[in-house]
Design a protein around this motif. Structure first.
Motif, short mmCIF file in Angstrom:
data_model
loop_
_atom_site.label_atom_id
_atom_site.label_comp_id
_atom_site.label_asym_id
_atom_site.label_seq_id
_atom_site.Cartn_x
_atom_site.Cartn_y
_atom_site.Cartn_z
N GLU A 170 38.50 57.72 41.61
CA GLU A 170 39.94 57.52 41.45
C GLU A 170 40.28 56.03 41.53
OE1 GLU A 170 42.53 60.44 41.15
OE2 GLU A 170 40.59 60.72 40.19
N LEU A 171 39.61 55.33 42.43
CA LEU A 171 39.79 53.87 42.54
C LEU A 171 39.15 53.18 41.34
CD1 LEU A 171 40.62 51.35 44.20
CD2 LEU A 171 38.39 51.51 45.35
N GLY A 172 37.90 53.53 41.05
CA GLY A 172 37.22 53.01 39.87
C GLY A 172 36.83 51.54 39.99
N ILE A 173 36.16 51.07 38.96
CA ILE A 173 35.64 49.70 38.94
C ILE A 173 36.77 48.68 38.98
CG2 ILE A 173 34.29 48.01 37.62
CD1 ILE A 173 32.72 50.41 36.48
N LEU A 174 37.84 48.91 38.20
CA LEU A 174 38.93 47.94 38.15
C LEU A 174 39.69 47.87 39.48
CD1 LEU A 174 40.34 48.59 34.56
CD2 LEU A 174 38.86 46.72 35.33
N GLY A 175 39.93 49.03 40.07
CA GLY A 175 40.58 49.04 41.38
C GLY A 175 39.73 48.35 42.43
N ALA A 176 38.41 48.62 42.38
CA ALA A 176 37.50 47.96 43.32
C ALA A 176 37.48 46.46 43.10
CB ALA A 176 36.09 48.54 43.15
N LEU A 177 37.53 46.04 41.83
CA LEU A 177 37.53 44.60 41.53
C LEU A 177 38.74 43.91 42.15
CD1 LEU A 177 36.42 42.13 40.01
CD2 LEU A 177 37.74 42.88 38.01
N ILE A 178 39.90 44.55 42.08
CA ILE A 178 41.12 43.96 42.63
C ILE A 178 41.01 43.79 44.14
CG2 ILE A 178 43.59 44.35 43.05
CD1 ILE A 178 43.67 45.79 40.32
N ILE A 179 40.67 44.88 44.84
CA ILE A 179 40.67 44.79 46.31
C ILE A 179 39.49 43.98 46.83
CG2 ILE A 179 39.41 46.98 46.61
CD1 ILE A 179 42.25 45.59 48.86
#
Length: 497
Positions: free
Chosen positions: A201-210
């Motif tokens: 649900e977080l995914g690669i893009l969400g992980a990249l941001i945080i």
């Protein structure tokens, strides 16, 4: 879990959140006094306020990854220990670094607590998540109101150590209320959603941001080079990407990006509001802290009784409405004088009430498979953004404004005040800047002090005008989301079984 147990646990969570905001409120009220006593620049003051936010993001994200394993009760105990340790360090502070570390540890405790209470409340009330998250987050401004009134009632002559010590009261209360409390099984686990599916649900893009936010700020703390930071970001995001192999939910990624302006407009402004409005409040013969207490009281009432408003406007419509009013309120506040300050503050306080908890509510309703992670990463990104950028940006804007205003005065009057007083070079994430030499300023002739004080006053007003642009950005974004949901048949909560 029966209704009585739910309400009892909700009250414990509510008071725990109140305790976290006590510290934020008291630091916001004391930051100017610390600046004078320890000869801090505006940007250093902003960094102290900022470090009250970004470590929160680190702990809330890390605990979201493991909280279902270690248990919610243990997480609350860790938060309690951080709070007590922070108070001891702050009470014995002798300069910038002890204030910084005391605030840092307090923020770690705050993140641990909120990593626990957000998923607990959405699990207890699965059909009314946004309503109950708003109720829960009324605890944040409620703590600011109570803490602010207690600190103000102690008077300006009371030593700041006695004022900061009253944080112990809500700490002990929530510590007692949490004893022997049993938490419900988080809805993701109850529905059988796997750990990997939660991460997807977080995914690669969400992980990249945080991950980027965490690495940049931790790297700044340990003085890591930009190259090392980039390598770490690529490494951690790469490992996450190999494990999940999905980019993440597009709407969730958009919501994370919106948290940047949203958090700065709310918490970034709250961090500085006492200092920004100090002159206007003193002209009304009122302690400057009352402006923050007043807006917090409005937020407490608005959030706790948000149910009918949410039902009428729906979460997406409420965010549009709040953004529009917040922009108007901040701009009005930047120009207000006299009693109009309270009218402007009323508009601003009401508008910002619903933004943060409604965003968390939408994430809980639209992405339940994300469990504690998506809920708390949303909060973490917001706290990280304002801690790294927002609070420091407002301080930097003031320092630059003072520099520019005095330079303009010099050009108009053939004086050299800028070279004489704006002579201390400092560094921040926004680059190198020149700031006021406080020691020299305090020894300046009366007429020169008045000129500089007027420049400082105008710089504070200009900073509020600058931040008023952020709700406009949010408004455009929320209108886009509203149209998206409308195209899909309207905003609806996603259910998992």
């Amino acid at each position: 879990m029966d209704e009585k147990s739910k309400k009892s646990l909700f009250r414990a969570c509510f008071f725990a959140l109140m305790a976290t905001s006590f510290g934020f409120m008291l630091r916001a009220m004391l930051i100017t006094e610390w600046g004078v006593e320890f000869n801090l620049t505006k940007t250093q003051m902003g960094e102290i306020m900022g470090v009250g936010l970004w470590p929160f993001a680190v702990s809330i994200v890390l605990f979201s990854l493991i909280i279902d394993k270690i248990g919610y009760g243990r997480a609350m105990a860790i938060g309690f220990i951080c709070h007590i340790s922070s108070l001891v360090i702050t009470l014995f502070a002798n300069g910038y670094w002890m204030l910084y570390m005391g605030t840092f540890i307090f923020a770690l405790g705050n993140g641990t607590i909120e990593a626990t209470i957000n998923p607990a409340v959405t699990t207890m009330f699965p059909n009314e998540k946004t309503k109950w998250i708003n109720k829960l987050h009324a605890g944040w401004p409620a703590g600011m109101v109570v803490g602010g009134i207690m600190a103000i009632s102690m008077g300006e002559l009371m030593k700041w150590q006695y004022k900061i010590a009253i944080i112990l009261i809500p700490m002990l209360i929530y510590g007692f209320l949490m004893l022997n409390k049993k938490f419900p099984v988080q809805e993701r686990l109850a529905a059988g959603v796997s750990y990997r599916d939660m991460l997807k649900e977080l995914g690669i893009l969400g992980a990249l941001i945080i991950i980027s936010l965490i690495v940049f700020e931790v790297g700044n703390f340990f003085s890591l080079s930009l190259t090392v930071e980039i390598v770490l970001i690529i490494l951690f995001t790469g490992v996450f990407g190999i494990y999940t192999r999905v980019p993440g939910q597009p709407i969730f990624i958009i919501l994370l990006l919106i948290m940047f302006p949203l958090s700065t407009a709310e918490l970034g402004t709250d961090s500085w509001i006492v200092d920004l409005m100090a002159n206007e409040m003193r002209n009304l013969h009122l302690q400057p802290g009352w402006i923050l207490v007043y807006t917090a009281l409005i937020m407490t009432i608005a959030r706790y009784f948000a149910g009918p408003v949410i039902e009428k406007l729906k979460p997406s419509g409420l965010l549009i409405f709040s953004s529009a009013i917040a922009a108007a309120g901040l701009f009005f506040l930047s120009m207000a004088t006299g009693i109009m300050v309270f009218i402007a503050a009323t508009i601003y306080g009401f508008a910002k009430s619903y933004l943060w908890p409604t965003m968390i509510g939408i994430v809980g309703e639209r992405f339940p498979k994300g469990g504690a992670l998506t809920l708390n990463v949303t909060t973490g990104v917001g706290m990280m953004a304002v801690g790294i950028v927002g609070a420091v940006f407002l301080g930097f804007a003031q320092d630059k404004g003072i520099d520019n205003n005095i330079a303009n005065y010099d050009r108009a009057n053939q004086t050299s005040l800028q070279a004489k007083y704006i002579s201390v070079e400092k560094n921040s994430i926004f680059g190198t800047y020149q700031t006021l030499d406080i020691a020299r300023f305090e020894k300046a002739p009366v007429h020169e002090r008045e000129i500089i004080e007027n420049s400082m006053f105008e710089a504070k007003k200009e900073a509020l005008k600058t931040v008023a642009v952020l709700p406009v950005i949010m408004l455009v974004s929320f209108l886009g989301l509203f149209l998206y949901f409308k195209k899909k048949g309207g905003y609806k909560q996603v259910e998992i079984n």
